[in-house]
Design a protein around this motif. Structure first.
Motif, PDB file in Angstrom:
ATOM      1  N   HIS A 269      -3.126   2.297  -2.207  1.00 39.95           N
ATOM      2  CA  HIS A 269      -1.975   2.912  -2.884  1.00 39.95           C
ATOM      3  C   HIS A 269      -2.428   3.904  -3.949  1.00 39.95           C
ATOM      4  O   HIS A 269      -1.858   4.998  -4.075  1.00 39.95           O
ATOM      5  CB  HIS A 269      -1.090   1.843  -3.511  1.00 39.95           C
ATOM      6  CG  HIS A 269       0.140   2.416  -4.151  1.00 39.95           C
ATOM      7  ND1 HIS A 269       1.231   2.850  -3.417  1.00 39.95           N
ATOM      8  CD2 HIS A 269       0.453   2.671  -5.463  1.00 39.95           C
ATOM      9  CE1 HIS A 269       2.155   3.340  -4.234  1.00 39.95           C
ATOM     10  NE2 HIS A 269       1.701   3.238  -5.481  1.00 39.95           N
ATOM     11  N   TRP A 270      -3.446   3.545  -4.724  1.00 38.63           N
ATOM     12  CA  TRP A 270      -3.952   4.481  -5.739  1.00 38.63           C
ATOM     13  C   TRP A 270      -4.332   5.824  -5.123  1.00 38.63           C
ATOM     14  O   TRP A 270      -4.021   6.878  -5.660  1.00 38.63           O
ATOM     15  CB  TRP A 270      -5.210   3.939  -6.398  1.00 38.63           C
ATOM     16  CG  TRP A 270      -5.103   2.674  -7.155  1.00 38.63           C
ATOM     17  CD1 TRP A 270      -3.971   1.932  -7.403  1.00 38.63           C
ATOM     18  CD2 TRP A 270      -6.191   1.971  -7.772  1.00 38.63           C
ATOM     19  NE1 TRP A 270      -4.297   0.816  -8.126  1.00 38.63           N
ATOM     20  CE2 TRP A 270      -5.635   0.820  -8.369  1.00 38.63           C
ATOM     21  CE3 TRP A 270      -7.556   2.216  -7.859  1.00 38.63           C
ATOM     22  CZ2 TRP A 270      -6.438  -0.099  -9.057  1.00 38.63           C
ATOM     23  CZ3 TRP A 270      -8.351   1.312  -8.543  1.00 38.63           C
ATOM     24  CH2 TRP A 270      -7.795   0.164  -9.138  1.00 38.63           C
ATOM     25  N   VAL A 271      -5.026   5.751  -3.988  1.00 32.97           N
ATOM     26  CA  VAL A 271      -5.645   6.940  -3.410  1.00 32.97           C
ATOM     27  C   VAL A 271      -4.686   7.725  -2.527  1.00 32.97           C
ATOM     28  O   VAL A 271      -4.671   8.967  -2.568  1.00 32.97           O
ATOM     29  CB  VAL A 271      -6.903   6.540  -2.610  1.00 32.97           C
ATOM     30  CG1 VAL A 271      -7.514   7.747  -1.910  1.00 32.97           C
ATOM     31  CG2 VAL A 271      -7.933   5.880  -3.526  1.00 32.97           C
ATOM     32  N   TRP A 272      -3.866   7.038  -1.727  1.00 31.74           N
ATOM     33  CA  TRP A 272      -3.054   7.704  -0.713  1.00 31.74           C
ATOM     34  C   TRP A 272      -1.547   7.549  -0.884  1.00 31.74           C
ATOM     35  O   TRP A 272      -0.784   8.303  -0.296  1.00 31.74           O
ATOM     36  CB  TRP A 272      -3.423   7.192   0.677  1.00 31.74           C
ATOM     37  CG  TRP A 272      -4.796   7.574   1.132  1.00 31.74           C
ATOM     38  CD1 TRP A 272      -5.443   8.749   0.917  1.00 31.74           C
ATOM     39  CD2 TRP A 272      -5.699   6.762   1.894  1.00 31.74           C
ATOM     40  NE1 TRP A 272      -6.679   8.732   1.502  1.00 31.74           N
ATOM     41  CE2 TRP A 272      -6.868   7.523   2.116  1.00 31.74           C
ATOM     42  CE3 TRP A 272      -5.633   5.483   2.434  1.00 31.74           C
ATOM     43  CZ2 TRP A 272      -7.962   7.036   2.839  1.00 31.74           C
ATOM     44  CZ3 TRP A 272      -6.712   4.996   3.147  1.00 31.74           C
ATOM     45  CH2 TRP A 272      -7.866   5.766   3.351  1.00 31.74           C
ATOM     46  N   GLY A 273      -1.119   6.555  -1.648  1.00 30.05           N
ATOM     47  CA  GLY A 273       0.314   6.314  -1.777  1.00 30.05           C
ATOM     48  C   GLY A 273       0.974   7.312  -2.709  1.00 30.05           C
ATOM     49  O   GLY A 273       0.427   7.649  -3.766  1.00 30.05           O
ATOM     50  N   ALA A 274       2.158   7.792  -2.336  1.00 29.45           N
ATOM     51  CA  ALA A 274       2.901   8.699  -3.216  1.00 29.45           C
ATOM     52  C   ALA A 274       3.168   8.001  -4.535  1.00 29.45           C
ATOM     53  O   ALA A 274       3.778   6.934  -4.570  1.00 29.45           O
ATOM     54  CB  ALA A 274       4.210   9.105  -2.553  1.00 29.45           C
ATOM     55  N   GLY A 275       2.685   8.583  -5.620  1.00 27.23           N
ATOM     56  CA  GLY A 275       2.824   7.985  -6.941  1.00 27.23           C
ATOM     57  C   GLY A 275       1.601   7.235  -7.401  1.00 27.23           C
ATOM     58  O   GLY A 275       1.470   6.915  -8.590  1.00 27.23           O
ATOM     59  N   GLY A 276       0.652   6.937  -6.494  1.00 29.12           N
ATOM     60  CA  GLY A 276      -0.583   6.282  -6.874  1.00 29.12           C
ATOM     61  C   GLY A 276      -1.346   7.131  -7.887  1.00 29.12           C
ATOM     62  O   GLY A 276      -1.355   8.361  -7.797  1.00 29.12           O
ATOM     63  N   TRP A 277      -2.000   6.503  -8.848  1.00 25.71           N
ATOM     64  CA  TRP A 277      -2.520   7.264  -9.980  1.00 25.71           C
ATOM     65  C   TRP A 277      -3.650   8.217  -9.611  1.00 25.71           C
ATOM     66  O   TRP A 277      -3.754   9.318 -10.155  1.00 25.71           O
ATOM     67  CB  TRP A 277      -2.910   6.338 -11.127  1.00 25.71           C
ATOM     68  CG  TRP A 277      -4.160   5.529 -10.962  1.00 25.71           C
ATOM     69  CD1 TRP A 277      -4.292   4.351 -10.311  1.00 25.71           C
ATOM     70  CD2 TRP A 277      -5.445   5.842 -11.512  1.00 25.71           C
ATOM     71  NE1 TRP A 277      -5.593   3.894 -10.392  1.00 25.71           N
ATOM     72  CE2 TRP A 277      -6.321   4.783 -11.133  1.00 25.71           C
ATOM     73  CE3 TRP A 277      -5.953   6.886 -12.280  1.00 25.71           C
ATOM     74  CZ2 TRP A 277      -7.669   4.766 -11.488  1.00 25.71           C
ATOM     75  CZ3 TRP A 277      -7.287   6.866 -12.644  1.00 25.71           C
ATOM     76  CH2 TRP A 277      -8.137   5.813 -12.254  1.00 25.71           C
TER      77      TRP A 277
ATOM     78  N   ALA B 146       0.808  -1.220   0.000  1.00 25.41           N
ATOM     79  CA  ALA B 146       0.000   0.000   0.000  1.00 25.41           C
ATOM     80  C   ALA B 146       0.840   1.268   0.000  1.00 25.41           C
ATOM     81  O   ALA B 146       0.503   2.246  -0.688  1.00 25.41           O
ATOM     82  CB  ALA B 146      -0.951  -0.007   1.202  1.00 25.41           C
ATOM     83  N   PHE B 147       1.933   1.273   0.760  1.00 17.44           N
ATOM     84  CA  PHE B 147       2.670   2.522   0.960  1.00 17.44           C
ATOM     85  C   PHE B 147       4.161   2.422   0.672  1.00 17.44           C
ATOM     86  O   PHE B 147       4.909   3.339   0.987  1.00 17.44           O
ATOM     87  CB  PHE B 147       2.446   3.021   2.392  1.00 17.44           C
ATOM     88  CG  PHE B 147       1.041   3.477   2.638  1.00 17.44           C
ATOM     89  CD1 PHE B 147       0.603   4.707   2.183  1.00 17.44           C
ATOM     90  CD2 PHE B 147       0.132   2.654   3.296  1.00 17.44           C
ATOM     91  CE1 PHE B 147      -0.698   5.130   2.383  1.00 17.44           C
ATOM     92  CE2 PHE B 147      -1.177   3.066   3.517  1.00 17.44           C
ATOM     93  CZ  PHE B 147      -1.587   4.306   3.047  1.00 17.44           C
ATOM     94  N   GLY B 148       4.564   1.324   0.029  1.00 18.86           N
ATOM     95  CA  GLY B 148       5.950   1.229  -0.398  1.00 18.86           C
ATOM     96  C   GLY B 148       6.218   2.087  -1.626  1.00 18.86           C
ATOM     97  O   GLY B 148       5.335   2.789  -2.136  1.00 18.86           O
TER      98      GLY B 148
END
Length: 452
Positions: free
Chosen positions: A158-166, A76-78
């Motif tokens: 990851h999409w919504v909150w991860g740095a780089g998520g679309w 999720a956040f890697g």
């Protein structure tokens, strides 16, 4: 979650004991929401399914915690991989993280961020369970949780909150989980119930809540914990944004409860406790994505709109014939969609960011971004969740046997029942053990009748 913060070398953050303590408290508040959800759902089912409903929420605390530590946090956040998923070997097993290592751009340790996010990952699949009451094998449900968080929740987070998520890079605003949590869970619930079908007796037998006091207790715990869920999602307490979110959480929830009750009175002629509890949850859901972008007056509008629309939506299952047992679709999916889209109307540009909604002169740009986020998460979760349920149903079977569903799932799946009525009535005699077969029983002593 806040948009990424870039800092200059001279402004490198240092660990803040105040923010660290604040976030640990918020993490504990979010954790108590899952038992609160269990009570909320548990009170709404019939007596014969109470324990199963409690366990369907509670087991998520065990399964998701282990998966999050082993690989979930990394996914999720890697480090971003193609804007779709994350991966960092240091996060696998949480083994390569220093105890004072800070989450990038913030003043809290990585460990604190990881445990806060863990509580979101736990409650999201638990939300789905309310749609499946009375009819799902516990082993199948546990396996579904493990698979679902792996292929749906972790990527969507990851999409919504991860740095780089679309969706993050697109600029979709989701302060605390309207898309990643509520639309995600609501769409998943719809996908699963379309596969496993209706309860026996749906639309024919009465399926009323067995304990409205439990429902109100659960709603109260959810409301209480939601302050950590929402205010904590700014990851600090230095600039007042979290305080605005705290206020907006209270305001929108109150407005939604009143709006639901008003609709219920006009439509059905009564103010019900179930309506009050459901309206409050609808407001909490709707303000979750939007509360960091709107003013308190905007929060009233968000809550009131969500209260009415969610109250209307819960009846759709009878019109269209899908058995959403405890209105996960009507409250969480619809409430999440409403709250996410209303950002495009009510964002003031003066709280978490300078983004303005349509009513504040911002045009349709942000509304379009919000619609993309809503549509993408809804479609992905719906389809993948339905596929997972289909595979499980065709292999190990998702549903209990018909006679188990009719007699009650608690005894068959858990070898227990929620309530023991054998000692009802009180008094010393009611606490004595029942005689074994063949034992002689002395005649009861005669007692003098006393007028009440």
């Amino acid at each position: 979650m806040p948009q990424g913060i870039s800092t200059l070398a001279a402004d490198t953050p240092t660990l803040s004991a105040a923010n660290t303590g604040f976030m640990l408290i918020c993490s504990a508040l979010v954790m108590i929401m899952t038992p609160g959800l269990a009570f909320f759902y548990g009170g709404m089912v019939r007596v014969k399914s109470t324990l199963n409903m409690l366990m369907m929420s509670f087991i998520s605390l065990g399964i998701v915690t282990i998966l999050w530590v082993v690989y979930g946090f990394s996914l999720a956040f890697g480090t971003d991989k193609g804007s779709i998923i994350g991966w960092s070997s240091d996060y696998v097993g949480l083994s390569g993280i220093g105890i004072t290592q800070l989450w990038d751009g913030y003043t809290i340790p990585v460990y604190v961020f990881a445990v806060f996010q863990l509580m979101f990952a736990i409650i999201t699949p638990a939300l789905i369970s309310g749609a499946l009451a009375d009819r799902v094998k516990f082993t199948a449900w546990a396996l579904f949780i493990a698979l679902w968080v792996t292929v749906v929740y972790f990527p969507v987070a990851h999409w919504v909150w991860g740095a780089g998520g679309w969706l993050f890079e697109l600029g979709v605003i989701d302060f605390a989980g309207g898309t990643a949590v509520h639309i995600n869970a609501g769409a998943a619930a719809l996908g699963v119930i379309l596969v496993i079908g209706k309860r026996i007796g749906f639309k024919k037998d009465p399926m009323r809540p067995h304990s409205l006091p439990l429902v109100m207790l659960g709603a109260g715990l959810l409301w209480f914990g939601w302050f950590g869920f929402n205010a904590g999602s700014w990851l600090g307490n230095d600039d007042g944004v979290g305080a605005v979110m705290f206020v907006n959480t209270q305001v929108a929830t109150a407005a939604a409860m009143l709006a639901w009750l008003a609709y219920e009175k006009i439509r059905h002629g009564a103010f019900t406790t179930l309506g009050a509890a459901s309206g409050a949850v609808a407001g909490l859901v709707a303000i979750t994505p939007s509360g960091g972008a709107v003013s308190p007056l905007g929060a009233i509008a968000v809550g009131a709109i969500a209260g009415v629309l969610c109250a209307m939506a819960v009846g759709l299952k009878f019109r269209f014939g899908y058995d959403d047992s405890l209105d996960v679709v009507g409250v969480h999916l619809v409430g999440g969609v409403v709250g996410s889209l209303l950002v495009g109307f009510f964002a003031t540009g003066g709280v978490q960011s300078d983004v303005k909604g349509l009513l504040y002169g911002g045009g349709l740009d942000q509304l379009g971004k919000q619609a993309i986020g809503v549509g993408a998460v809804l479609a992905y979760s719906l389809v993948v969740s339905a596929l997972l349920a289909f595979v499980l149903d065709k292999t190990i079977g998702m549903r209990v046997e018909e006679d188990v569903e009719v007699s009650g799932i608690d005894q068959d799946e858990h070898a227990e029942t929620a309530y023991d009525f054998s000692g009802a009535g009180g008094g010393a005699g009611s606490r004595k053990a029942a005689p074994a077969p063949g034992d002689s029983v002395a005649p009861a002593a005669k007692t003098k009748k006393v007028d009440a």
